[in-house]
Design an enzyme around this catalytic site. Structure first.
Site, PDB file in Angstrom:
ATOM      1  N   ASN A  14       0.815  -1.198   0.000  1.00 26.18           N
ATOM      2  CA  ASN A  14       0.000   0.000   0.000  1.00 26.18           C
ATOM      3  C   ASN A  14       0.860   1.263   0.000  1.00 26.18           C
ATOM      4  O   ASN A  14       1.006   1.928  -1.019  1.00 26.18           O
ATOM      5  CB  ASN A  14      -0.947  -0.024   1.206  1.00 26.18           C
ATOM      6  CG  ASN A  14      -1.964   1.099   1.168  1.00 26.18           C
ATOM      7  OD1 ASN A  14      -1.886   2.000   0.347  1.00 26.18           O
ATOM      8  ND2 ASN A  14      -2.923   1.050   2.066  1.00 26.18           N
ATOM      9  N   ASP A  15       1.472   1.563   1.142  1.00 31.77           N
ATOM     10  CA  ASP A  15       2.203   2.819   1.239  1.00 31.77           C
ATOM     11  C   ASP A  15       3.381   2.898   0.273  1.00 31.77           C
ATOM     12  O   ASP A  15       3.710   3.975  -0.198  1.00 31.77           O
ATOM     13  CB  ASP A  15       2.687   3.015   2.682  1.00 31.77           C
ATOM     14  CG  ASP A  15       1.517   3.168   3.640  1.00 31.77           C
ATOM     15  OD1 ASP A  15       0.565   3.877   3.297  1.00 31.77           O
ATOM     16  OD2 ASP A  15       1.554   2.552   4.722  1.00 31.77           O
ATOM     17  N   VAL A  16       3.991   1.759  -0.043  1.00 31.52           N
ATOM     18  CA  VAL A  16       5.182   1.805  -0.904  1.00 31.52           C
ATOM     19  C   VAL A  16       4.839   2.096  -2.359  1.00 31.52           C
ATOM     20  O   VAL A  16       5.725   2.290  -3.172  1.00 31.52           O
ATOM     21  CB  VAL A  16       6.015   0.505  -0.818  1.00 31.52           C
ATOM     22  CG1 VAL A  16       6.535   0.299   0.589  1.00 31.52           C
ATOM     23  CG2 VAL A  16       5.231  -0.694  -1.281  1.00 31.52           C
TER      24      VAL A  16
ATOM     25  N   PHE B 295      -1.061   1.412   7.152  1.00 27.78           N
ATOM     26  CA  PHE B 295      -0.792   1.469   8.591  1.00 27.78           C
ATOM     27  C   PHE B 295      -0.926   2.864   9.159  1.00 27.78           C
ATOM     28  O   PHE B 295      -1.346   3.052  10.279  1.00 27.78           O
ATOM     29  CB  PHE B 295       0.607   0.912   8.874  1.00 27.78           C
ATOM     30  CG  PHE B 295       1.710   1.895   8.685  1.00 27.78           C
ATOM     31  CD1 PHE B 295       2.237   2.584   9.771  1.00 27.78           C
ATOM     32  CD2 PHE B 295       2.234   2.156   7.436  1.00 27.78           C
ATOM     33  CE1 PHE B 295       3.253   3.490   9.602  1.00 27.78           C
ATOM     34  CE2 PHE B 295       3.250   3.058   7.264  1.00 27.78           C
ATOM     35  CZ  PHE B 295       3.762   3.730   8.355  1.00 27.78           C
TER      36      PHE B 295
END
Lengths: 95, 458
Positions: free
Chosen positions: B384-386, B424
């Site tokens: 997700n964040d990456v 997260f």
């Protein structure tokens, strides 16, 4: 005493430089095995635990020494085994 | 005799260095590990020669127990549990160093020179922090403790007070002579500090914390070397300390955050005021596994981006099966791996290697990022964040500036995700609403297996 300590600091500083040189060359793909491998190496503290055990005189000190050796051996055996397990899995493209 | 032993220690240190050197390529890595193991054996044998024989049964009993526990836990742990296993073993190393410092304190008590006091206190301090910090990290990774940051009120003040307490106890004993109650208080405060340092850190920051704890365990070993005047320990400890520090730095860079921010920032709490303009929900194109297969089999080139979600769903085998089925249809498959994907450095590589994905298909950020623009499809599995474009495009986003995988540049992006829940840090991901993105909701492993079986039936 001071001399001896100073000599130790010399060794420490030089070894840190060697460490930086060695580790910077390790590719990201192997970073997990690197961690667990270097972790296994840090189990060398077993040397200290063995020496300390041979001096332990009272029951409490013997109990502490026993724990120290168990911890260090766990670190060594577990660390090397797990690293080997991981490294065995890395394979090139199979034909 | 003592010359021989010293030479054996030197050889052990050289073997460790050679072992680490061999880790720089996959072909030689396994031999490297064996070299390092040989060095360890040599050091242990040399030490055994030095011992007086006192407490020998105790020593052998402890060694047998440690070997048994180490073997069983190392062989039984699944590959997805590697981060917590490394944290656990790391903690034990730190604990051993701390205990050695305690034993030396009592052995030399009364004869301790001020300088020896300093080395013993430092060694105990770092050793205990490593032990309890690693145990907390283990608890979080294993799911015994919550993976979310646990923020105690006034935690910065607590840390300052504990640290000054430790410092005061150390200085006092160095000047006024060692005293067991003060020493035990120092140990207790260090134990507490280890817990308090790691407890506020969230799951996604674990790669940094594990690397740092790895470094601590090395430093603890080097300090034990200073206590015992053993050069093998000093050299080895500094190698490990350096290794952990390098990894810590790489992980921090990959998240565009300073170490201080990871340790004290309490990430994931301030992010509620997430990036503006990236509202999810609207504009999401939902697709079925069948739609995804249609896109993928008509691609020439596919890049798979795995993330922590792949580890959670244990989907690495399903990923491989799908990749093989696609390769059978002439699709070229590559994997793009972000340095902080997963819970420890290199986590994804190990899982994919476990599933027999050839390592020459695995590429890191710098190697592959330019290729997304020329690729037909990117398949995001539990990351997700990456891959969040906010890191590039929205200065207000908490992850702004973090180097990301350029997945959005692919012609079609397929995202496998459990739900639309943000990552997260609670940051919404604008990638999911892009016109070239298809979302396939559901358990990643199930979806992948379904996709592979559709492909095989055709």
């Amino acid at each position: 005493m001071v001399q001896e300590l100073l000599f130790g600091v010399y060794i420490f500083v030089l070894a840190v430089f060697v460490g930086f040189e060695l580790i910077s060359k390790i590719p990201p793909i192997l970073h997990t095995p690197l961690m667990s491998g270097s972790n296994a190496i840090s189990g060398i503290t077993i040397v200290g635990a063995m020496i300390a055990t041979s001096h332990a005189s009272s029951f409490i000190l013997q109990a502490l020494a026993f724990t120290a050796v168990v911890f260090a051996v766990l670190n060594v055996v577990g660390g090397y085994l797990i690293t080997d397990r991981m490294l065995r899995m890395f394979k090139k493209k199979s034909p | 005799m003592s010359t021989l032993i010293s030479l054996a220690y030197l050889s052990a240190a050289v073997l460790f260095m050679l072992g680490l050197k061999q880790l720089s390529s996959v072909e030689t890595a396994r031999t490297g590990n064996l070299l390092s193991l040989t060095g360890m054996g040599l050091a242990i044998c040399a030490t055994a020669l030095k011992l007086s024989g006192q407490n020998l049964p105790l020593l052998l009993g402890a060694a047998a127990l440690g070997t048994l526990l180490g073997t069983v836990s190392a062989l039984r742990a699944p590959m997805t549990a590697m981060p917590q296993m490394v944290a656990l073993f790391n903690g034990f190393g730190g604990g051993a160093s701390a205990l050695v410092a305690v034993l030396e304190f009592y052995k030399e008590f009364g004869r301790l020179a001020p300088l020896s006091c300093v080395t013993i206190f430092l060694s105990a301090f770092v050793g205990w922090i490593t032990l309890t910090g690693s145990l907390v990290a283990f608890g979080k990774l294993q799911g015994i403790l919550s993976g979310k940051p646990i923020l105690l009120p006034g935690r910065h003040l607590q840390l300052v007070m504990i640290l000054s307490g430790i410092l005061a106890l150390g200085v006092y004993q160095t000047v006024a002579g060692p005293q067991p109650p003060a020493f035990l208080a120092l140990c207790a405060l260090s134990i507490l500090l280890g817990v308090l340092l790691v407890i506020p850190i969230g799951g996604a920051d674990m790669p940094v914390v594990i690397s740092l704890l790895n470094s601590y365990s090395g430093i603890a070993v080097a300090l034990t070397g200073f206590v015992l005047f053993n050069h093998a320990l000093i050299i080895t400890g500094s190698l490990v300390g350096a290794s952990g520090l390098i990894l810590t730095r790489i992980m921090c860079k990959a998240m565009n955050r300073s170490l201080a921010h990871v340790l004290f920032g309490g990430f994931g709490t301030e992010a509620s005021g997430a990036a503006p303009g990236a509202s999810t929900g609207g504009g999401v194109k939902e697709a079925t596994p069948q739609d995804a297969v249609t896109v993928l089999e008509n691609s020439r080139h596919l890049i798979i981006v795995p993330g922590y979600g792949m580890a959670v769903a244990q989907a690495q085998y399903a990923v491989r099966d799908l990749a093989r089925a696609l390769e059978g249809k002439g699709v070229a498959v590559q994997y793009a791996i972000h340095p902080v994907a997963g819970r420890m450095p290199g986590h994804m590589n190990v899982l994919l290697a476990e599933a027999n994905v050839p390592y020459d298909q695995l590429f890191d950020l710098d190697q592959i990022n330019d290729r997304f623009a020329q690729t037909d499809a990117a398949l995001i599995v539990g990351a997700n964040d990456v891959v969040n474009p906010a890191a590039k495009e929205e200065p207000a986003s908490p992850i702004y500036g973090m180097p990301i995988l350029n997945a959005q540049a692919a012609r079609t992006v397929i995202v496998l995700k459990r739900s639309l829940n943000p990552g997260f840090a609670g940051i919404e991901n604008a990638l999911f609403t892009r016109p070239n993105t298809l979302m396939v909701f559901g358990d990643a492993k199930k979806t992948l297996t379904q996709m592979a079986s559709i492909l095989k039936q055709e």
